[in-house]
Design a protein around this motif. Structure first.
Motif, short mmCIF file in Angstrom:
data_model
loop_
_atom_site.label_atom_id
_atom_site.label_comp_id
_atom_site.label_asym_id
_atom_site.label_seq_id
_atom_site.Cartn_x
_atom_site.Cartn_y
_atom_site.Cartn_z
N SER A 1 -3.31 -18.43 -6.75
CA SER A 1 -2.90 -18.88 -5.34
C SER A 1 -3.90 -18.53 -4.33
O SER A 1 -5.12 -18.17 -4.90
CB SER A 1 -1.58 -18.26 -4.90
N MET A 2 -3.70 -18.78 -2.95
CA MET A 2 -4.73 -18.38 -2.12
C MET A 2 -4.91 -17.04 -2.19
O MET A 2 -6.01 -16.45 -1.57
CB MET A 2 -4.07 -18.76 -0.84
N ASP A 3 -4.01 -16.22 -2.33
CA ASP A 3 -4.26 -14.93 -2.53
C ASP A 3 -5.20 -14.47 -3.51
O ASP A 3 -5.78 -13.16 -3.62
CB ASP A 3 -2.67 -14.19 -2.66
N GLY A 4 -5.61 -15.26 -4.46
CA GLY A 4 -6.46 -14.83 -5.59
C GLY A 4 -8.00 -15.19 -5.11
O GLY A 4 -8.85 -15.25 -5.97
N ILE A 5 -8.21 -15.84 -4.04
CA ILE A 5 -9.51 -16.07 -3.59
C ILE A 5 -10.05 -14.84 -3.15
O ILE A 5 -9.82 -14.08 -2.23
CB ILE A 5 -9.60 -17.17 -2.45
N SER A 6 -11.43 -14.79 -3.47
CA SER A 6 -12.28 -13.67 -2.89
C SER A 6 -13.65 -14.01 -2.95
O SER A 6 -13.90 -15.21 -3.36
CB SER A 6 -12.12 -12.41 -4.10
N ALA A 7 -14.53 -13.24 -2.62
CA ALA A 7 -15.87 -13.32 -2.47
C ALA A 7 -16.48 -13.99 -3.76
O ALA A 7 -17.47 -14.58 -3.78
CB ALA A 7 -16.75 -12.20 -1.92
N ASP A 8 -15.91 -13.41 -4.82
CA ASP A 8 -16.51 -13.75 -6.08
C ASP A 8 -16.00 -15.13 -6.67
O ASP A 8 -16.84 -15.87 -7.46
CB ASP A 8 -15.67 -12.78 -7.22
N ASN A 9 -15.02 -15.71 -6.15
CA ASN A 9 -14.76 -17.12 -6.59
C ASN A 9 -14.62 -17.98 -5.08
O ASN A 9 -14.22 -19.14 -5.54
CB ASN A 9 -13.42 -17.10 -7.32
N ALA A 10 -14.87 -17.68 -4.08
CA ALA A 10 -15.05 -18.52 -2.98
C ALA A 10 -15.78 -19.87 -2.92
O ALA A 10 -15.49 -20.94 -2.31
CB ALA A 10 -15.22 -17.69 -1.64
N ASP A 11 -16.79 -19.61 -3.73
CA ASP A 11 -17.44 -20.85 -4.00
C ASP A 11 -16.95 -22.11 -4.70
O ASP A 11 -17.03 -23.33 -4.12
CB ASP A 11 -18.92 -20.63 -5.10
N ILE A 12 -15.98 -21.94 -5.42
CA ILE A 12 -15.17 -22.99 -5.80
C ILE A 12 -14.23 -23.77 -4.78
O ILE A 12 -13.93 -24.97 -4.75
CB ILE A 12 -14.11 -22.47 -7.20
N VAL A 13 -13.77 -22.92 -3.79
CA VAL A 13 -13.16 -23.39 -2.65
C VAL A 13 -13.70 -24.27 -1.84
O VAL A 13 -13.39 -25.35 -1.37
CB VAL A 13 -12.13 -22.13 -1.82
N ALA A 14 -15.05 -23.61 -1.43
CA ALA A 14 -16.08 -24.33 -0.89
C ALA A 14 -16.30 -25.79 -1.35
O ALA A 14 -16.30 -26.74 -0.87
CB ALA A 14 -17.33 -23.55 -0.57
#
Ligand code: AMP
Length: 112
Positions: free
Chosen positions: A48-61
Motif C-alpha cells: 500500500s502507500m504505507d509501503g513506500i520508502s526511499a528505497d522504492n519511491a522511484d517506482i512511484v515517480a
C-alpha cells in the motif's frame, strides 16, 4: 505470494491490459466507478502507500510519469482523477499498491 494483482501481472488471472513496461502494469478495473476506470500498479509487490520508502519511491515517480500517457491514450482529454486507497478506513480491498485513474465524465466534487 497470494496477491490478486501479482497474479494479474504474471498473467495467471486475465485482465484488460492498457499499458505495460518493465516496472509498471495498467489494466481496466473489473467494476468501473466511472466511464473510464483504470488501475496502475507497480510490478514489484508493495502492499500500500504505507509501503513506500526511499528505497522504492522511484517506482512511484515512474508511475506518475506514466499516468498522463495512459490517461491521454484512454481519451481523457478533459481531465481525470487519481486515487490510491490506503488501509481499512480508505476501504483498500487489494493489498497491492495501486492508483485508480477515473474519468470520462464530470466527476463528483466530493471525494469522500
Ligand atoms: P481498492 O478498493 O482501492 O483496493 O481497489 C481495488 C480495485 O480492484 C477495485 O476497484 C476492484 O474493482 C478492482 N478489482 C478487483 N479484482 C479485479 C480484477 N480481477 N480485475 C480488475 N480489477 C479488479
Amino acid at each position: 505470494m497470494d496477491c490478486l494483482f501479482c497474479k494479474i501481472i504474471n498473467g495467471d488471472i486475465p485482465s484488460k491490459k492498457v499499458y505495460e513496461d518493465e516496472s509498471v502494469f495498467a489494466f481496466y478495473d473489473i467494476a468501473p466507478q466511472a466511464p473510464v476506470h483504470i488501475l496502475v500498479i507497480p510490478k514489484v509487490h508493495i502492499p500500500s502507500m504505507d509501503g513506500i520508502s526511499a528505497d522504492n519511491a522511484d517506482i512511484v515517480a515512474k508511475i506518475f510519469t506514466v499516468i498522463p500517457k495512459i490517461a491521454s491514450d484512454a481519451g481523457l482529454t478533459n481531465g481525470y482523477r487519481v486515487i490510491s486507497n490506503c488501509g481499512d478506513d480508505a476501504c483498500q480491498s487489494v493489498k497491492h499498491l495501486h492508483f485508480h485513474i477515473l474519468g470520462g465524465a464530470q466527476l463528483s466534487e466530493k471525494m469522500a
